[in-house]
Motif scaffolding. Structure first.
Motif, PDB file in Angstrom:
ATOM      1  N   ARG B  63       0.790  -0.769   0.096  1.00  0.00           N
ATOM      2  CA  ARG B  63       0.234   0.440   0.421  1.00  0.00           C
ATOM      3  C   ARG B  63       1.028   1.404  -0.070  1.00  0.00           C
ATOM      4  NH1 ARG B  63      -3.820  -0.971   3.921  1.00  0.00           N
ATOM      5  NH2 ARG B  63      -1.644  -0.397   5.639  1.00  0.00           N
ATOM      6  N   ASP B  67       0.926   4.648  -2.995  1.00  0.00           N
ATOM      7  CA  ASP B  67       0.412   5.612  -2.407  1.00  0.00           C
ATOM      8  C   ASP B  67       1.522   6.430  -3.074  1.00  0.00           C
ATOM      9  OD1 ASP B  67      -1.622   5.031  -1.126  1.00  0.00           O
ATOM     10  OD2 ASP B  67      -0.604   4.817   0.855  1.00  0.00           O
ATOM     11  N   LEU B  69       4.220   5.428  -5.292  1.00  0.00           N
ATOM     12  CA  LEU B  69       4.265   5.820  -7.057  1.00  0.00           C
ATOM     13  C   LEU B  69       2.627   6.965  -7.121  1.00  0.00           C
ATOM     14  CD1 LEU B  69       4.414   2.016  -8.342  1.00  0.00           C
ATOM     15  CD2 LEU B  69       6.002   4.309  -8.825  1.00  0.00           C
ATOM     16  N   LEU B  70       1.517   6.615  -6.893  1.00  0.00           N
ATOM     17  CA  LEU B  70       0.908   6.759  -7.460  1.00  0.00           C
ATOM     18  C   LEU B  70       1.228   8.734  -7.374  1.00  0.00           C
ATOM     19  CD1 LEU B  70      -2.376   7.633  -8.819  1.00  0.00           C
ATOM     20  CD2 LEU B  70      -3.279   7.251  -6.651  1.00  0.00           C
ATOM     21  N   TYR B  73       3.522  10.276  -9.521  1.00  0.00           N
ATOM     22  CA  TYR B  73       2.796   9.804 -11.204  1.00  0.00           C
ATOM     23  C   TYR B  73       2.490  10.997 -10.922  1.00  0.00           C
ATOM     24  CZ  TYR B  73       4.892   5.694 -12.563  1.00  0.00           C
ATOM     25  OH  TYR B  73       5.818   4.412 -13.209  1.00  0.00           O
ATOM     26  N   ARG B  74       1.272  11.786 -10.591  1.00  0.00           N
ATOM     27  CA  ARG B  74       0.256  12.611 -10.336  1.00  0.00           C
ATOM     28  C   ARG B  74       0.764  13.938 -10.277  1.00  0.00           C
ATOM     29  NH1 ARG B  74      -5.338  12.118  -7.106  1.00  0.00           N
ATOM     30  NH2 ARG B  74      -5.034  13.941  -7.669  1.00  0.00           N
ATOM     31  N   ALA B  76       4.550  14.401 -11.338  1.00  0.00           N
ATOM     32  CA  ALA B  76       5.238  14.461 -12.467  1.00  0.00           C
ATOM     33  C   ALA B  76       4.192  14.892 -13.541  1.00  0.00           C
ATOM     34  CB  ALA B  76       5.238  13.477 -12.947  1.00  0.00           C
ATOM     35  N   LEU B  77       2.597  14.941 -13.505  1.00  0.00           N
ATOM     36  CA  LEU B  77       1.743  15.155 -14.677  1.00  0.00           C
ATOM     37  C   LEU B  77       1.135  16.355 -13.947  1.00  0.00           C
ATOM     38  CD1 LEU B  77       0.508  11.817 -15.028  1.00  0.00           C
ATOM     39  CD2 LEU B  77       1.575  13.438 -16.785  1.00  0.00           C
ATOM     40  N   LEU B  79      -1.171  16.503 -11.793  1.00  0.00           N
ATOM     41  CA  LEU B  79      -2.753  15.685 -11.879  1.00  0.00           C
ATOM     42  C   LEU B  79      -3.313  16.293 -10.293  1.00  0.00           C
ATOM     43  CD1 LEU B  79      -5.295  14.415 -13.766  1.00  0.00           C
ATOM     44  CD2 LEU B  79      -4.290  12.602 -12.951  1.00  0.00           C
TER      45      LEU B  79
END
Lengths: 80, 80, 80, 80
Positions: B63, B67, B69-70, B73-74, B76-77, B79
């Motif tokens: 978990r 968490d 990784l997400l 990525y968010r 980096a974008l 998001l």
């Protein structure tokens, strides 16, 4: 040509249209799998990518609300 | 009694066992739906509850990694 | 440009490729639904068409064997 | 005890009820798989059994109509 034959030809045409589209859809699914495999080979995490794609599809307001709710529930449960 | 009849009886028993289990499984699915409906009527968000259940099933390490990784990525974008 | 930025650009490109393919796949699914709707409006039965498509995908030998097995089981059970 | 804590306890209870039911559902699914494996080990064909179960669920009238339609379509297409 009897009505029965006309219907058979019509049915065959409908079936062939569906089968062609199913074939193309299968091609799309294979292509999607290939992109994920290529991304994975470059070191990206596929599961996280799929979550990101789901988040990108949402409106900003809906995403903000979902984020806030999840944070609230995780805090309430001490789930970290 | 012929072999054919024995096989028919055996087949029927297998089918009845599957059908009974399918019935019970359907009952479980209905019960799950009912709990979610009850939670919703108490003001809880069903989609978030389902995410929470998925997170609770994971080991803490997995978990934490998901968490992190997400979040990466968010960021980096952009998001958010 | 830092490594981080390169990775972000790369990630974005992968995501956009998947999203484009998902879009096309969704188009295929809509087209398939449309063909079935058109066939239905011409009086064809959609459920039977789907069974036919499954049967057409099978090799003749496999189809013959499946037909024979189903007939045997239905006879054994008096399921007509 | 604050409202927040009450809600957390309530949420936890709902989640535990769902998790218990999900566990039982999983048990049912495993049991169904086991019956099919046992039937297969006795020489029965699982795919045909699943078709039979679908047919047994139908009312006789609906089953007769589906049979007749499939026969008509197969004849029209020479699909035997």
């Amino acid at each position: 040509m009897s009505d029965g034959n006309i219907a058979a030809d019509q049915l065959r045409l409908f079936l062939e249209r569906v089968e062609r589209l199913e074939e193309e859809k299968k091609g799309m699914l294979d292509d999607i799998k290939d992109v994920y495999l290529e991304a994975k080979s470059q070191g990206f995490d596929v599961k996280t990518m799929k979550t990101i794609i789901r988040l990108r599809r949402m409106e900003k307001d809906a995403r903000d609300e979902a984020d806030a709710l999840l944070e609230t529930y995780r805090n309430a449960l001490g789930l970290h």
